[in-house]
Design an enzyme around this catalytic site. Structure first.
Site, PDB file in Angstrom:
ATOM      1  N   ARG A   1      -8.912 -32.233  54.843  1.00 34.32           N
ATOM      2  CA  ARG A   1      -8.823 -32.286  53.270  1.00 34.32           C
ATOM      3  C   ARG A   1      -8.678 -31.195  52.727  1.00 34.32           C
ATOM      4  O   ARG A   1      -9.117 -29.856  53.223  1.00 34.32           O
ATOM      5  CB  ARG A   1     -10.291 -32.832  52.691  1.00 34.32           C
ATOM      6  CG  ARG A   1     -10.561 -34.216  52.908  1.00 34.32           C
ATOM      7  CD  ARG A   1      -9.846 -35.097  52.052  1.00 34.32           C
ATOM      8  NE  ARG A   1      -9.995 -36.587  51.910  1.00 34.32           N
ATOM      9  CZ  ARG A   1      -9.471 -37.340  52.799  1.00 34.32           C
ATOM     10  NH1 ARG A   1      -8.264 -37.127  53.650  1.00 34.32           N
ATOM     11  NH2 ARG A   1      -9.592 -38.681  52.825  1.00 34.32           N
TER      12      ARG A   1
ATOM     13  N   GLU B   1      -4.107 -33.199  45.080  1.00 34.37           N
ATOM     14  CA  GLU B   1      -2.951 -33.863  45.496  1.00 34.37           C
ATOM     15  C   GLU B   1      -2.666 -34.839  44.099  1.00 34.37           C
ATOM     16  O   GLU B   1      -3.669 -35.492  43.444  1.00 34.37           O
ATOM     17  CB  GLU B   1      -3.191 -34.754  46.655  1.00 34.37           C
ATOM     18  CG  GLU B   1      -3.455 -33.763  47.582  1.00 34.37           C
ATOM     19  CD  GLU B   1      -3.811 -34.721  49.126  1.00 34.37           C
ATOM     20  OE1 GLU B   1      -3.837 -35.845  49.017  1.00 34.37           O
ATOM     21  OE2 GLU B   1      -4.029 -33.916  50.039  1.00 34.37           O
TER      22      GLU B   1
ATOM     23  N   HIS C   1       0.730 -35.645  52.504  1.00 31.56           N
ATOM     24  CA  HIS C   1      -0.495 -36.475  52.988  1.00 31.56           C
ATOM     25  C   HIS C   1       0.053 -37.666  53.567  1.00 31.56           C
ATOM     26  O   HIS C   1      -0.182 -38.910  52.918  1.00 31.56           O
ATOM     27  CB  HIS C   1      -1.463 -36.804  51.804  1.00 31.56           C
ATOM     28  CG  HIS C   1      -2.607 -37.070  52.288  1.00 31.56           C
ATOM     29  ND1 HIS C   1      -3.884 -36.787  51.438  1.00 31.56           N
ATOM     30  CD2 HIS C   1      -3.215 -37.710  53.275  1.00 31.56           C
ATOM     31  CE1 HIS C   1      -5.000 -37.465  52.329  1.00 31.56           C
ATOM     32  NE2 HIS C   1      -4.531 -38.006  53.199  1.00 31.56           N
TER      33      HIS C   1
HETATM   34  P1  NAP Z   1     -15.439 -37.919  62.214  1.00 34.33           P
HETATM   35  O1  NAP Z   1     -15.278 -38.519  63.342  1.00 34.33           O
HETATM   36  O2  NAP Z   1     -16.620 -38.096  61.097  1.00 34.33           O
HETATM   37  O3  NAP Z   1     -15.057 -36.365  62.394  1.00 34.33           O
HETATM   38  C1  NAP Z   1     -15.492 -35.290  61.609  1.00 34.33           C
HETATM   39  C2  NAP Z   1     -15.803 -33.889  62.171  1.00 34.33           C
HETATM   40  O4  NAP Z   1     -16.047 -32.881  61.199  1.00 34.33           O
HETATM   41  C3  NAP Z   1     -17.265 -34.115  63.038  1.00 34.33           C
HETATM   42  O5  NAP Z   1     -16.738 -33.748  64.387  1.00 34.33           O
HETATM   43  C4  NAP Z   1     -17.940 -33.102  62.464  1.00 34.33           C
HETATM   44  O6  NAP Z   1     -18.511 -32.527  63.394  1.00 34.33           O
HETATM   45  C5  NAP Z   1     -17.298 -32.398  61.683  1.00 34.33           C
HETATM   46  N1  NAP Z   1     -18.155 -31.816  60.683  1.00 34.33           N
HETATM   47  C6  NAP Z   1     -18.541 -32.993  59.360  1.00 34.33           C
HETATM   48  N2  NAP Z   1     -19.172 -31.987  58.479  1.00 34.33           N
HETATM   49  C7  NAP Z   1     -18.682 -30.491  58.873  1.00 34.33           C
HETATM   50  C8  NAP Z   1     -18.891 -29.231  58.300  1.00 34.33           C
HETATM   51  N3  NAP Z   1     -19.990 -29.499  57.075  1.00 34.33           N
HETATM   52  N4  NAP Z   1     -18.828 -28.492  58.904  1.00 34.33           N
HETATM   53  C9  NAP Z   1     -18.128 -28.491  60.146  1.00 34.33           C
HETATM   54  N5  NAP Z   1     -17.937 -29.353  60.386  1.00 34.33           N
HETATM   55  C10 NAP Z   1     -18.069 -30.671  60.095  1.00 34.33           C
HETATM   56  O7  NAP Z   1     -13.939 -38.217  61.206  1.00 34.33           O
HETATM   57  P2  NAP Z   1     -12.750 -38.485  61.524  1.00 34.33           P
HETATM   58  O8  NAP Z   1     -12.629 -40.036  61.614  1.00 34.33           O
HETATM   59  O9  NAP Z   1     -12.262 -37.829  62.584  1.00 34.33           O
HETATM   60  O10 NAP Z   1     -11.939 -38.089  60.138  1.00 34.33           O
HETATM   61  C11 NAP Z   1     -12.001 -36.660  59.859  1.00 34.33           C
HETATM   62  C12 NAP Z   1     -11.261 -36.490  58.451  1.00 34.33           C
HETATM   63  O11 NAP Z   1      -9.862 -36.284  58.607  1.00 34.33           O
HETATM   64  C13 NAP Z   1     -11.591 -37.537  57.522  1.00 34.33           C
HETATM   65  O12 NAP Z   1     -12.797 -37.315  56.919  1.00 34.33           O
HETATM   66  C14 NAP Z   1     -10.549 -37.107  56.278  1.00 34.33           C
HETATM   67  O13 NAP Z   1     -11.103 -36.374  55.384  1.00 34.33           O
HETATM   68  C15 NAP Z   1      -9.296 -36.534  57.188  1.00 34.33           C
HETATM   69  N6  NAP Z   1      -8.319 -37.526  57.468  1.00 34.33           N
HETATM   70  C16 NAP Z   1      -7.092 -37.091  56.886  1.00 34.33           C
HETATM   71  C17 NAP Z   1      -5.932 -37.893  57.212  1.00 34.33           C
HETATM   72  C18 NAP Z   1      -4.483 -37.525  56.640  1.00 34.33           C
HETATM   73  O14 NAP Z   1      -3.884 -38.366  56.345  1.00 34.33           O
HETATM   74  N7  NAP Z   1      -4.316 -36.298  56.630  1.00 34.33           N
HETATM   75  C19 NAP Z   1      -6.144 -39.219  57.568  1.00 34.33           C
HETATM   76  C20 NAP Z   1      -7.421 -39.485  58.080  1.00 34.33           C
HETATM   77  C21 NAP Z   1      -8.396 -38.774  58.007  1.00 34.33           C
HETATM   78  P3  NAP Z   1     -20.325 -32.351  63.087  1.00 34.33           P
HETATM   79  O15 NAP Z   1     -21.393 -33.570  62.608  1.00 34.33           O
HETATM   80  O16 NAP Z   1     -20.718 -31.638  64.402  1.00 34.33           O
HETATM   81  O17 NAP Z   1     -20.381 -31.087  62.092  1.00 34.33           O
HETATM   82  C1  8YV Z   2      -5.173 -42.061  53.764  1.00 33.76           C
HETATM   83  C2  8YV Z   2      -6.876 -40.398  54.695  1.00 33.76           C
HETATM   84  O1  8YV Z   2      -3.931 -41.410  53.529  1.00 33.76           O
HETATM   85  O2  8YV Z   2      -8.173 -42.033  55.913  1.00 33.76           O
HETATM   86  C3  8YV Z   2      -7.958 -40.955  55.134  1.00 33.76           C
HETATM   87  O3  8YV Z   2      -9.161 -40.166  55.119  1.00 33.76           O
HETATM   88  O4  8YV Z   2      -6.686 -39.151  54.335  1.00 33.76           O
HETATM   89  C4  8YV Z   2      -5.441 -41.017  54.855  1.00 33.76           C
HETATM   90  O5  8YV Z   2      -5.649 -42.112  55.837  1.00 33.76           O
HETATM   91  C5  8YV Z   2      -5.900 -41.939  52.374  1.00 33.76           C
HETATM   92  O6  8YV Z   2      -7.155 -42.379  52.508  1.00 33.76           O
HETATM   93  C6  8YV Z   2      -5.104 -42.739  51.489  1.00 33.76           C
HETATM   94  O7  8YV Z   2      -5.489 -42.748  50.243  1.00 33.76           O
END
Ligand code: NAP
Ligand code: 8YV
Length: 321
Positions: free
Chosen positions: A232, A261, A279
């Site tokens: 994020r 964004e 994104h």
């Molecule tokens: P997840 O499985 O919950 O993993 C999140 C990781 O972040 C965990 O390993 C957690 O480890 C760590 N974390 C949480 N809070 C933290 C903190 N305060 N300080 C340091 N580390 C922290 O989530 P995920 O499914 O992998 O998704 C992760 C993130 O990717 C989403 O929340 C979203 O924001 C982003 N995302 C972006 C896109 C995109 O299109 N760019 C798409 C999908 C997701 P600990 O619990 O050990 O802290």
């Molecule tokens: C999407 C994401 O683009 O899953 C997330 O957390 O950031 C992306 O997969 C977003 O949620 C769509 O608004």
């Protein structure tokens, strides 16, 4: 049988709208000429929300619906939903985990490669006819890089698997060490930044991670350091990042996410040595369809009395309180 009332807070994929309309009476907030009047009219009857990240599901909104029981959110990140408040008020929140892991990890590696090898810039160079004058200058490399992952969760692990295949060492930082993980754990983000030359951010947004990649972390990363962010935008202090890139106290950045964004700071847009994606981490037809289906399946399973499929950690199912 009367269908329960569901409020869709903003435009969502057509397949979500079509499927939900079969099971719920669907109200589309963004289409209402007078939104306030619609919210007032629906306040007593709405039991479910379907939500994207375009509208913040805060206590001010959720609190208007005393019968609200479930918020089904599109995306795995749900920083636009006050899930802690929802949990305290008997509302379950669901997200779309796992179905997007591989897509987002592919994007992260693509962004890393584009940043190191300047592939978008080479494409622009060719199209501008500059190759006819001289070859594109030599670029940086992934070789001899060590990657520190901030957020070794579901997506972080899919990224780490790809990095291993590329032959790159991986370490990680999170709030706690994961006993079943072989990569080295750093309790301190600054210390990890000091020991790596790629910082791969895939942590969630929200107050707990706001601007944790700050000037100190960027200084620790150093002049050969590269920041990749697919988590994020709020995780980075964007002003500090702009300054570090401008003063070249870090080498480069590849960013898929931004603080505000779809607005991206003009200073970043003007820099030709970094790579910016709008994104698109999960944005393939295949993966967006899978996410859409999970939004629908959560609501239908809940309405059928079988419980939500993927409740977030703040709102466990069945509720513990
Ligand atoms: P997840 O499985 O919950 O993993 C999140 C990781 O972040 C965990 O390993 C957690 O480890 C760590 N974390 C949480 N809070 C933290 C903190 N305060 N300080 C340091 N580390 C922290 O989530 P995920 O499914 O992998 O998704 C992760 C993130 O990717 C989403 O929340 C979203 O924001 C982003 N995302 C972006 C896109 C995109 O299109 N760019 C798409 C999908 C997701 P600990 O619990 O050990 O802290
Ligand atoms: C999407 C994401 O683009 O899953 C997330 O957390 O950031 C992306 O997969 C977003 O949620 C769509 O608004």
């Amino acid at each position: 049988m009367t269908k329960p009332d569901l409020l869709m807070t903003g435009p969502m994929m057509q397949t979500i709208q079509d499927q939900l309309a079969q099971r719920f009476t669907l109200h589309k907030l963004w289409e209402a000429a007078d939104k306030e009047a619609l919210l007032r009219q629906l306040a007593p009857s709405v039991v479910a929300f379907a939500s994207g990240s375009h509208v913040s599901c805060d206590p001010a909104l959720m609190g208007r619906f005393p019968g609200l029981k479930i918020v089904s959110s599109f995306g795995v990140g749900y920083d636009h939903v006050d899930a802690a408040w929802a949990g305290q008020n008997g509302i379950v929140v669901t997200n779309t985990p796992d179905v997007l892991n591989e897509e987002v990890a592919d994007t992260a590696l693509g962004l890393l490669l584009c940043t190191m090898r300047q592939f978008p810039q080479t494409d622009r160079y060719l199209r501008a006819g500059k190759w006819l004058e001289k070859p594109y200058p030599l670029t940086g490399t992934l070789r001899d890089r060590k990657v520190g992952i901030l957020g070794l969760g579901r997506i972080g692990k899919a990224i780490a698997r790809r990095l291993e295949a590329f032959g790159l060492p991986v370490v990680y930082h999170g709030r706690s060490a994961q006993p079943d993980v072989a990569y080295r754990y750093y309790p301190s983000l600054v210390e990890m930044a000091r020991d790596v030359n790629v910082l791969m951010i895939v942590a969630p947004g929200g107050a707990a991670t706001s601007k944790i990649v700050n000037r100190e972390v960027l200084e620790a990363l150093g002049p050969d350091g590269v920041v990749i962010n697919v988590g994020r935008g709020t995780v980075i202090d964007e002003a500090a990042l702009v300054e570090a890139l401008r003063k070249k106290t870090i080498l480069s950045a590849g960013l898929d996410v931004f603080e505000d964004e779809p607005r991206v700071p003009a200073e970043l847009i003007a820099m030709d040595h970094i790579v910016l994606f709008p994104h698109v981490g999960s944005a393939s037809v295949h993966t967006r369809n899978a996410m859409a289906q999970l939004v629908v399946d959560n609501l239908v399973s809940w309405a059928d009395g079988k419980g939500p499929l993927t409740p977030v950690s703040e709102t466990p199912w069945p509720p513990t309180m």
